[in-house]
Design a protein around this motif. Structure first.
Motif, PDB file in Angstrom:
ATOM      1  N   GLY A   8      39.741  24.558  65.237  1.00 32.45           N
ATOM      2  CA  GLY A   8      38.478  24.117  65.798  1.00 32.45           C
ATOM      3  C   GLY A   8      37.754  25.221  66.541  1.00 32.45           C
ATOM      4  O   GLY A   8      36.525  25.341  66.442  1.00 32.45           O
ATOM      5  N   GLU A   9      38.488  26.025  67.300  1.00 31.65           N
ATOM      6  CA  GLU A   9      37.841  27.104  68.049  1.00 31.65           C
ATOM      7  C   GLU A   9      37.294  28.189  67.112  1.00 31.65           C
ATOM      8  O   GLU A   9      36.277  28.806  67.408  1.00 31.65           O
ATOM      9  N   LYS A  10      37.962  28.396  65.984  1.00 31.56           N
ATOM     10  CA  LYS A  10      37.527  29.429  65.037  1.00 31.56           C
ATOM     11  C   LYS A  10      36.473  28.917  64.056  1.00 31.56           C
ATOM     12  O   LYS A  10      35.730  29.711  63.471  1.00 31.56           O
ATOM     13  N   ASN A  11      36.417  27.590  63.878  1.00 30.45           N
ATOM     14  CA  ASN A  11      35.500  27.004  62.891  1.00 30.45           C
ATOM     15  C   ASN A  11      34.719  25.843  63.497  1.00 30.45           C
ATOM     16  O   ASN A  11      34.819  24.704  63.025  1.00 30.45           O
ATOM     17  N   PRO A  12      33.957  26.113  64.548  1.00 32.47           N
ATOM     18  CA  PRO A  12      33.227  25.019  65.203  1.00 32.47           C
ATOM     19  C   PRO A  12      32.269  24.322  64.240  1.00 32.47           C
ATOM     20  O   PRO A  12      31.626  24.967  63.411  1.00 32.47           O
ATOM     21  N   GLY A  13      32.220  23.008  64.346  1.00 31.70           N
ATOM     22  CA  GLY A  13      31.368  22.221  63.465  1.00 31.70           C
ATOM     23  C   GLY A  13      32.057  21.731  62.217  1.00 31.70           C
ATOM     24  O   GLY A  13      31.470  20.965  61.446  1.00 31.70           O
ATOM     25  N   SER A  14      33.316  22.147  62.007  1.00 32.16           N
ATOM     26  CA  SER A  14      34.065  21.710  60.825  1.00 32.16           C
ATOM     27  C   SER A  14      34.605  20.309  61.027  1.00 32.16           C
ATOM     28  O   SER A  14      34.581  19.760  62.124  1.00 32.16           O
ATOM     29  N   PHE A  15      35.155  19.753  59.947  1.00 29.89           N
ATOM     30  CA  PHE A  15      35.723  18.414  60.007  1.00 29.89           C
ATOM     31  C   PHE A  15      37.188  18.455  60.409  1.00 29.89           C
ATOM     32  O   PHE A  15      37.923  19.394  60.062  1.00 29.89           O
ATOM     33  N   PHE A  16      37.623  17.418  61.107  1.00 31.66           N
ATOM     34  CA  PHE A  16      39.051  17.194  61.283  1.00 31.66           C
ATOM     35  C   PHE A  16      39.700  17.000  59.918  1.00 31.66           C
ATOM     36  O   PHE A  16      39.087  16.491  58.983  1.00 31.66           O
ATOM     37  N   ASN A  17      40.972  17.386  59.822  1.00 29.43           N
ATOM     38  CA  ASN A  17      41.762  17.050  58.656  1.00 29.43           C
ATOM     39  C   ASN A  17      42.198  15.592  58.796  1.00 29.43           C
ATOM     40  O   ASN A  17      42.935  15.238  59.716  1.00 29.43           O
ATOM     41  N   THR A  18      41.716  14.743  57.905  1.00 28.94           N
ATOM     42  CA  THR A  18      41.971  13.306  58.022  1.00 28.94           C
ATOM     43  C   THR A  18      43.455  12.990  58.016  1.00 28.94           C
ATOM     44  O   THR A  18      43.944  12.201  58.840  1.00 28.94           O
ATOM     45  N   ALA A  19      44.204  13.597  57.094  1.00 26.20           N
ATOM     46  CA  ALA A  19      45.635  13.310  57.009  1.00 26.20           C
ATOM     47  C   ALA A  19      46.356  13.707  58.293  1.00 26.20           C
ATOM     48  O   ALA A  19      47.241  12.986  58.772  1.00 26.20           O
ATOM     49  N   ALA A  20      45.975  14.839  58.884  1.00 26.87           N
ATOM     50  CA  ALA A  20      46.629  15.295  60.116  1.00 26.87           C
ATOM     51  C   ALA A  20      46.429  14.291  61.240  1.00 26.87           C
ATOM     52  O   ALA A  20      47.375  13.932  61.953  1.00 26.87           O
ATOM     53  N   VAL A  21      45.207  13.825  61.398  1.00 30.73           N
ATOM     54  CA  VAL A  21      44.920  12.862  62.468  1.00 30.73           C
ATOM     55  C   VAL A  21      45.632  11.542  62.205  1.00 30.73           C
ATOM     56  O   VAL A  21      46.246  10.953  63.107  1.00 30.73           O
ATOM     57  N   MET A  22      45.575  11.049  60.979  1.00 34.39           N
ATOM     58  CA  MET A  22      46.179   9.754  60.671  1.00 34.39           C
ATOM     59  C   MET A  22      47.692   9.778  60.862  1.00 34.39           C
ATOM     60  O   MET A  22      48.275   8.794  61.339  1.00 34.39           O
ATOM     61  N   LEU A  23      48.347  10.868  60.509  1.00 31.15           N
ATOM     62  CA  LEU A  23      49.803  10.940  60.656  1.00 31.15           C
ATOM     63  C   LEU A  23      50.213  11.039  62.119  1.00 31.15           C
ATOM     64  O   LEU A  23      51.191  10.414  62.547  1.00 31.15           O
ATOM     65  N   THR A  24      49.469  11.809  62.901  1.00 27.39           N
ATOM     66  CA  THR A  24      49.776  11.879  64.330  1.00 27.39           C
ATOM     67  C   THR A  24      49.530  10.528  64.996  1.00 27.39           C
ATOM     68  O   THR A  24      50.330  10.060  65.813  1.00 27.39           O
ATOM     69  N   ASN A  25      48.436   9.881  64.658  1.00 25.80           N
ATOM     70  CA  ASN A  25      48.153   8.567  65.226  1.00 25.80           C
ATOM     71  C   ASN A  25      49.204   7.543  64.825  1.00 25.80           C
ATOM     72  O   ASN A  25      49.654   6.736  65.653  1.00 25.80           O
ATOM     73  N   ALA A  26      49.600   7.559  63.570  1.00 28.49           N
ATOM     74  CA  ALA A  26      50.636   6.630  63.125  1.00 28.49           C
ATOM     75  C   ALA A  26      51.920   6.847  63.914  1.00 28.49           C
ATOM     76  O   ALA A  26      52.573   5.882  64.339  1.00 28.49           O
TER      77      ALA A  26
END
Length: 593
Positions: free
Chosen positions: A392-410
């Motif tokens: 995020g710090e290197k690529n501001p304005g980019s999208f979250f990786n959906t799979a990464a967020v969903m797996l951490t949330n799960a």
């Protein structure tokens, strides 16, 4: 009436529903807003709409039916009021089905409803940080309400860490020079309270900014590096910025055991509650930095002062809520046994738990959440866990990786915890400095997150309501599996309570790393599997088997047929799971006999 921002933020389809509050007290009336677009290709002259309230596998109220008419390609908007049951701390799933003539089902959707008189049992913590003039606070609260957020952390709202209330309550600059408007804070609080969200005033518990002596903070309360602490020397300070318009660049530590410091900082927060209608204090730290000494030369670690300080703080603030952040989970065991109302900790992947397990894997998150529940007597740990931080710090304005967020949330929700991830204007956190909005959610992640939060509300009584861990054997026929969250395997673990035995199944098939953070922004989407066989070696006789998932069937519970057997490993039931995308929950009703 126009379609609200809340409705637009929910799953996009020809049928969407919203509700008027984030949570409800027992017996409250719930106002349901329904938006339906007729895409059948014909006029509906005798349609019907059914409302069914479910708790886990059971429908708990009689079906309520409303008739309607809707022209071809027309839009129907209506409001329905439903009275909730009188049982406190209970999650429900409201199912809305629409039928055309001949009772043909043409649309269906669901929404979670939390009946809880307080937020602290099932915290769904969000944040706000934008306190500029003329912020549309109503719209921002509406967006967070769509995720059932029931408490807000007001990040960097204050004047100074050691002096949160400015002389001017209309406008001031925070430590970094950002303009803060008192009217905006008051509007956030008003709008949040209107939808049953709690408002928590964020501030440091042991730190002051430059110029603290002018405000009555005494140097003899300070903390200094011990001689054998190789991190530094002199009065401990933490650099926040190289330069700011206010000239404030550093935080300076003070001794949380010092009674005069306690009296000073507690008095400052009583002034906060006098000036603004906050519901509680969210105390923050920047962690433990090794052995310290006070002005008298006594040595200590700040983590050892947490319990005493927090208990004293709670006594002073009385019926106001208290939350606290032991950064990196350092000293979390001392917080867990304190009088805080809500557990919260920033997890960083380079830190270690008390048994030497590094907090870098999915399993490490699960383990800390479960340990904190045990140590605290059942509280649900809130974990920020900032996703894809460096990316995020290197690529501001980019999208979250959906799979990464969903797996951490799960992982966090299945373990019995919660997340701090959703903030004002529908943003998602990726940095400990909340105004840093480096990454954004794409449409898919927004839609999945809405359904995920519906799910954790509807099934909160199976996720974090007294469940304990089990070690029952779980077998997946045809797939590699693990109880430790290993990459490229199906991850499963068991829970139980008085009425159910529970299996959580998280899909790591095709996922090459088990790091929750996905710091480089890379995480493969798990390989979806369907119609696979599971053997579960039960403790108690099982009457019925149910499956629910945020990824399937609008989170509705599905009854699964099963058979019983016995082999060298014991008594088991076997059943077929129809689908696993990210996370499935199997819950099995124990026999009453």
């Amino acid at each position: 009436m126009g379609k609200s921002a809340l409705a637009r933020n929910r799953l996009q389809s020809n049928l969407s529903i919203t509700k008027d509050k984030a949570m409800y007290s027992p017996n409250d009336m719930v106002e349901i807003q329904v938006y339906y677009t007729n895409e059948t290709g014909f006029e509906i002259t005798d349609g019907s709409m059914e409302f069914k309230l479910h708790h886990l596998e059971n429908q708990v109220m009689p079906t309520i039916t409303t008739t309607f008419m809707c022209e071809e390609n027309g839009t129907l908007q209506l409001i329905k009021e439903l009275q909730m049951p009188d049982i406190d701390f209970t999650g429900y799933l409201l199912v809305v089905d629409i039928f055309s003539e001949g009772e043909k089902l043409i649309a269906s959707t669901t929404i979670g409803i939390d009946v809880s008189s307080e937020w602290i049992k099932f915290p769904r913590y969000g944040y706000v940080w934008d306190f500029r003039e003329n912020v549309n606070t109503t719209e921002r609260i509406e967006k967070l309400k769509s995720y059932h957020i029931n408490a807000l952390e007001y990040y960097d709202w204050k004047y100074r860490h050691h002096k949160p209330i400015s002389e001017n309550l209309d406008k001031w600059d925070d430590w970094s020079g950002r303009p803060i408007y008192g009217s905006t804070i008051r509007n956030y609080i008003k709008d949040a309270k209107a939808v049953n969200m709690v408002n928590m005033a964020y501030n440091m518990v042991y730190a002051a900014t430059n110029g603290y002596e002018e405000d009555g903070v005494k140097q003899e309360w300070a903390l200094y590096f011990a001689e054998d602490n190789n991190r530094g020397e002199g009065h401990f300070n933490f650099k926040m910025s190289d330069s700011t318009p206010t000239g404030i660049t550093h935080l300076f530590f003070f001794d949380m055991r010092n009674k005069e410091w306690q009296e000073y900082i507690f008095e400052q927060h009583l002034k906060v509650f006098e000036a603004f209608d906050f519901d509680g204090w969210h105390g923050d730290t920047v962690g433990d930095w090794g052995k310290m000494k006070n002005a008298a030369g006594e040595t200590l670690y700040v983590t050892d002062t947490y319990t005493e300080f927090l208990n004293a703080a709670k006594k002073v603030i009385g019926d106001k809520y208290l939350a606290f952040n032991p950064v990196g989970a350092k000293g979390i065991e001392n917080v867990n046994k304190s009088d805080v109302d809500v557990l919260y900790t920033e997890i960083w992947p380079w830190d270690y738990d008390s048994e030497g397990l590094q907090y870098d894997s999915y399993y490490s998150l699960k383990k800390e959440i479960e340990q904190s529940r045990k140590e605290s007597g059942g509280k649900s740990l809130v974990v920020p866990a900032y996703m894809s931080y460096d990316y995020g710090e290197k690529n501001p304005g980019s999208f979250f990786n959906t799979a990464a967020v969903m797996l951490t949330n799960a992982t966090v929700f299945a373990a019995g915890g919660s997340r701090m991830e959703l903030g004002d204007n529908g943003n998602m956190l990726c940095n400990e400095y909340f105004p840093a909005q480096n990454l954004v959610m794409n449409d898919e992640l927004q839609a999945r997150t809405v359904k995920l939060y519906d799910f954790i509300v509807a099934y909160e009584n199976l996720l974090r309501d007294g469940q304990t861990e089990t070690t029952n054997r779980i077998e997946f026929l045809g797939y590699a599996s693990s109880s430790l969250g290993q990459a490229n395997k199906v991850w499963s673990f068991g829970k139980k309570d008085e009425n159910y035995e529970i299996i959580h199944i998280i899909n790591l098939l095709g996922v090459s790393r088990n790091d929750w953070r996905a710091n480089d922004g890379v995480k493969e989407t798990p390989t979806k599997i369907t119609n696979f066989e599971v053997k579960y070696y039960y403790s108690n006789e099982i009457d019925s088997v149910w499956m629910a998932s945020p990824d399937l069937n609008d989170a509705k519970a599905t009854n699964l047929s099963f058979t019983k057997g016995k082999n060298e490993n014991g008594n088991f039931i076997q059943f077929t799971v129809p689908s696993l995308e990210y996370w499935d929950m199997i819950f099995m009703r124990k026999s009453e006999g």
